[in-house]
Write an enzyme that holds these catalytic residues in place. Sequence first.
Site, PDB file in Angstrom:
ATOM      1  N   THR A  70       0.901  -1.234  -0.130  1.00  0.00           N
ATOM      2  CA  THR A  70       0.008  -0.019   0.188  1.00  0.00           C
ATOM      3  C   THR A  70       0.789   1.351   0.085  1.00  0.00           C
ATOM      4  O   THR A  70       0.518   2.382  -0.578  1.00  0.00           O
ATOM      5  CB  THR A  70      -0.878  -0.055   1.234  1.00  0.00           C
ATOM      6  OG1 THR A  70      -1.943  -1.343   1.097  1.00  0.00           O
ATOM      7  CG2 THR A  70      -1.658   1.154   1.432  1.00  0.00           C
ATOM      8  N   GLY A 103       1.971   1.857  -3.447  1.00  0.00           N
ATOM      9  CA  GLY A 103       0.939   1.874  -4.220  1.00  0.00           C
ATOM     10  C   GLY A 103       0.354   3.469  -3.968  1.00  0.00           C
ATOM     11  O   GLY A 103      -0.036   4.006  -4.964  1.00  0.00           O
ATOM     12  N   GLU A 142      -2.989  -3.306  -6.957  1.00  0.00           N
ATOM     13  CA  GLU A 142      -3.637  -4.562  -6.180  1.00  0.00           C
ATOM     14  C   GLU A 142      -2.498  -4.384  -5.034  1.00  0.00           C
ATOM     15  O   GLU A 142      -1.309  -4.755  -5.065  1.00  0.00           O
ATOM     16  CB  GLU A 142      -3.017  -5.684  -6.893  1.00  0.00           C
ATOM     17  CG  GLU A 142      -3.932  -6.059  -7.943  1.00  0.00           C
ATOM     18  CD  GLU A 142      -5.338  -6.510  -7.698  1.00  0.00           C
ATOM     19  OE1 GLU A 142      -5.448  -6.758  -6.634  1.00  0.00           O
ATOM     20  OE2 GLU A 142      -6.034  -6.447  -8.592  1.00  0.00           O
ATOM     21  N   CYS A 197      -0.649 -12.068  -0.216  1.00  0.00           N
ATOM     22  CA  CYS A 197      -1.352 -10.745   0.319  1.00  0.00           C
ATOM     23  C   CYS A 197      -2.695 -11.037   0.612  1.00  0.00           C
ATOM     24  O   CYS A 197      -3.293 -10.512   1.764  1.00  0.00           O
ATOM     25  CB  CYS A 197      -1.610  -9.933  -1.165  1.00  0.00           C
ATOM     26  SG  CYS A 197      -2.649 -11.001  -2.532  1.00  0.00           S
TER      27      CYS A 197
HETATM   28  P1  NAD Z   1       6.510  -3.406  -2.645  1.00  0.00           P
HETATM   29  O1  NAD Z   1       5.529  -2.506  -2.853  1.00  0.00           O
HETATM   30  O2  NAD Z   1       7.875  -3.261  -1.817  1.00  0.00           O
HETATM   31  O3  NAD Z   1       7.307  -3.825  -4.155  1.00  0.00           O
HETATM   32  C1  NAD Z   1       6.428  -4.037  -5.343  1.00  0.00           C
HETATM   33  C2  NAD Z   1       7.034  -3.565  -6.680  1.00  0.00           C
HETATM   34  O4  NAD Z   1       7.074  -2.435  -6.646  1.00  0.00           O
HETATM   35  C3  NAD Z   1       8.631  -4.337  -6.884  1.00  0.00           C
HETATM   36  O5  NAD Z   1       8.694  -4.432  -7.967  1.00  0.00           O
HETATM   37  C4  NAD Z   1       9.421  -2.928  -6.463  1.00  0.00           C
HETATM   38  O6  NAD Z   1      10.577  -2.993  -6.832  1.00  0.00           O
HETATM   39  C5  NAD Z   1       8.548  -1.935  -7.149  1.00  0.00           C
HETATM   40  N1  NAD Z   1       8.769  -0.384  -6.532  1.00  0.00           N
HETATM   41  C6  NAD Z   1       9.199   0.081  -5.243  1.00  0.00           C
HETATM   42  N2  NAD Z   1       9.334   1.605  -5.474  1.00  0.00           N
HETATM   43  C7  NAD Z   1       8.624   1.895  -6.346  1.00  0.00           C
HETATM   44  C8  NAD Z   1       8.424   3.135  -6.926  1.00  0.00           C
HETATM   45  N3  NAD Z   1       8.722   4.157  -6.555  1.00  0.00           N
HETATM   46  N4  NAD Z   1       7.919   3.149  -8.184  1.00  0.00           N
HETATM   47  C9  NAD Z   1       7.575   1.962  -8.918  1.00  0.00           C
HETATM   48  N5  NAD Z   1       7.735   0.777  -8.571  1.00  0.00           N
HETATM   49  C10 NAD Z   1       8.363   0.567  -7.385  1.00  0.00           C
HETATM   50  O7  NAD Z   1       5.895  -4.976  -2.341  1.00  0.00           O
HETATM   51  P2  NAD Z   1       6.725  -6.259  -1.999  1.00  0.00           P
HETATM   52  O8  NAD Z   1       7.485  -6.331  -0.751  1.00  0.00           O
HETATM   53  O9  NAD Z   1       7.339  -6.962  -3.285  1.00  0.00           O
HETATM   54  O10 NAD Z   1       5.365  -7.183  -1.921  1.00  0.00           O
HETATM   55  C11 NAD Z   1       4.465  -7.491  -0.683  1.00  0.00           C
HETATM   56  C12 NAD Z   1       3.501  -6.561  -0.941  1.00  0.00           C
HETATM   57  O11 NAD Z   1       2.671  -6.691  -2.032  1.00  0.00           O
HETATM   58  C13 NAD Z   1       2.378  -6.753   0.482  1.00  0.00           C
HETATM   59  O12 NAD Z   1       2.078  -5.624   0.933  1.00  0.00           O
HETATM   60  C14 NAD Z   1       1.607  -7.724  -0.278  1.00  0.00           C
HETATM   61  O13 NAD Z   1       0.260  -7.663   0.365  1.00  0.00           O
HETATM   62  C15 NAD Z   1       1.086  -7.263  -1.661  1.00  0.00           C
HETATM   63  N6  NAD Z   1       0.735  -7.797  -2.795  1.00  0.00           N
HETATM   64  C16 NAD Z   1      -0.656  -7.566  -3.137  1.00  0.00           C
HETATM   65  C17 NAD Z   1      -1.330  -8.514  -3.970  1.00  0.00           C
HETATM   66  C18 NAD Z   1      -2.679  -8.155  -4.227  1.00  0.00           C
HETATM   67  O14 NAD Z   1      -3.059  -8.708  -5.261  1.00  0.00           O
HETATM   68  N7  NAD Z   1      -3.332  -7.284  -3.783  1.00  0.00           N
HETATM   69  C19 NAD Z   1      -0.523  -9.601  -4.703  1.00  0.00           C
HETATM   70  C20 NAD Z   1       0.685  -9.732  -3.929  1.00  0.00           C
HETATM   71  C21 NAD Z   1       1.114  -8.883  -3.142  1.00  0.00           C
END
Ligand code: NAD
Length: 508
Positions: free
Chosen positions: A245, A248, A265, A299
């Site tokens: 989040t 996001g 997501e 997630c």
């Molecule tokens: P994260 O937010 O740290 O990273 C996700 C992706 O975003 C990675 O590829 C990362 O390199 C990229 N990223 C990071 N900073 C960015 C920026 N400033 N601009 C663009 N991209 C950027 O998440 P994570 O630790 O890889 O995954 C775990 C999280 O994902 C948990 O919160 C989980 O609930 C969530 N998740 C949600 C779903 C869903 O469908 N709702 C599915 C899987 C995971």
Amino acid sequence: MTSFNEYPFLKELGLQEENLGLYNGKWGGSGDIVKCVNPSNGKVIAHVKGATTAEYEETIQAMLAAKTKWQLTPAPKRGEIVRLIGEALRAKITPLAKLISLEMGKIFIEAKGEVQEFIDICDFATGLSRTINGQVLPSERPGHMLLECWNPLGLVGIITAFNFPCAVLGWNAAISMICGNVQLWKGASTTSLITVAVTKIIAEVLEKNGFDGAICSTIIGSGRTVGEQMIQDKRFGLISFTGSTEIGKRISSVVHGYFGRTILELGGNNAIIVAEDANVDLAVRACVFAAVGTTGQRCTSLRRLFIHESLYDTVIERLKKAYSTVKIGDPLVDGTLVGPLHTQSAVKEYTEGLEEIKKQGGKVIVGGKKIEKEGNFVEPTIVEINHDAPIVKTELFVPILYAMKFKCLDDAMAWNNEVPQGLSSSLFTNNQMSIFKWLGPTGSDCGIVNVNVATNGAEIGGAFGGEKETGGGRESGSDSWKQYMRRSTCTINYSTSMPLSQGINFDA
Ligand code: NAD
């Protein structure tokens, strides 16, 4: 020194100790080197070279060059390419699943299930490629027809999280491809070897069938570099983001700042309610799978468990027993049910989270310790805590389950909804009145609302996603394809007169 040669399946996937991490029709990359680490022992498996800023721009140009031909390819032909990608994944399911276990850390059967999800969504998208439709609507004007046309968005950016390093690309790319878009994928940098392996499978299918590989481009890199470049690039018709989040929010503020489109997501904080009349056997099995599966890193993992006071002691005792038999260890070894956490920082989140839980009045009743051996292993944990402790409202992405007692089902439903996230939820009951209340306007406010099944393990046929701080996006099945296309409402006059709508008379 890497441990690359210990894993013969890596060669079956065409991987090497040193890999290029840029694909845009040809392989390249002269940017930063990413170390691919095995979370079970901390050893480096291989290296992947990312891309420079100039190479990012070259990739966008290659995608733009590939765009028109792909858009003009009939949708069922695009569907055939997606079907062949599914076939290619079927042929490589075992080595690919082993790689997912090795680099991400989930157990082999879950990793295989993840590749299967990608295969299933390819089948789904292939069928969809022959059924994408728009409505034909009655016009109020004689000799006129109203219809909806759906067209591709052009360039789609797909940014994915570490925990589903293969399937989430599939949910997006399979649908986006049949919709006629060209895509750029940025996977999590800690799962770079998986990103390279999946891209190789897709690239081979495109190239063998005479299509430009840039249709499915990939760049390895961090969020701060490639991720930021992507979200600030207005040439993307859509940024589909799966992750936390926190990130996001950043993506939403940047992309919506220029009225760009997103699918978000984001994090969950999922609950199961075990009602007074629940089948306890079902509920306990579901809770164990949902809370400890993927080491609490889905997630949709179960975070909050509300148990009716009459069943509380029974359910807790059964959970304690089940947790004591769960085998923790190498995810590639048969019989292991819980692998390591993905990174050292996740282990820190676990230990610091437990400290905070205790400060906020939580009491550990099962687990609660980091396992003192090499790798990122921790004990799956159950904590008794008050439903309104502030930490219960945040997502800790580790195997910590909050257990809470309730008297009245309405209270438990309200507690389900009192957190900022809204991804998945499930009610265990045999009472039809409770079921329909749960599904209705005053029931669960989540995107996934289950009855007598776990919070995790969604099927690809349904739209997947959640409300509130989970972002509101929907990926995968149902009508989520609409998010990858633009809709035009078209009025066609097939008469020889020019009547105006709303009965307006405008004689010029
Ligand atoms: P994260 O937010 O740290 O990273 C996700 C992706 O975003 C990675 O590829 C990362 O390199 C990229 N990223 C990071 N900073 C960015 C920026 N400033 N601009 C663009 N991209 C950027 O998440 P994570 O630790 O890889 O995954 C775990 C999280 O994902 C948990 O919160 C989980 O609930 C969530 N998740 C949600 C779903 C869903 O469908 N709702 C599915 C899987 C995971």
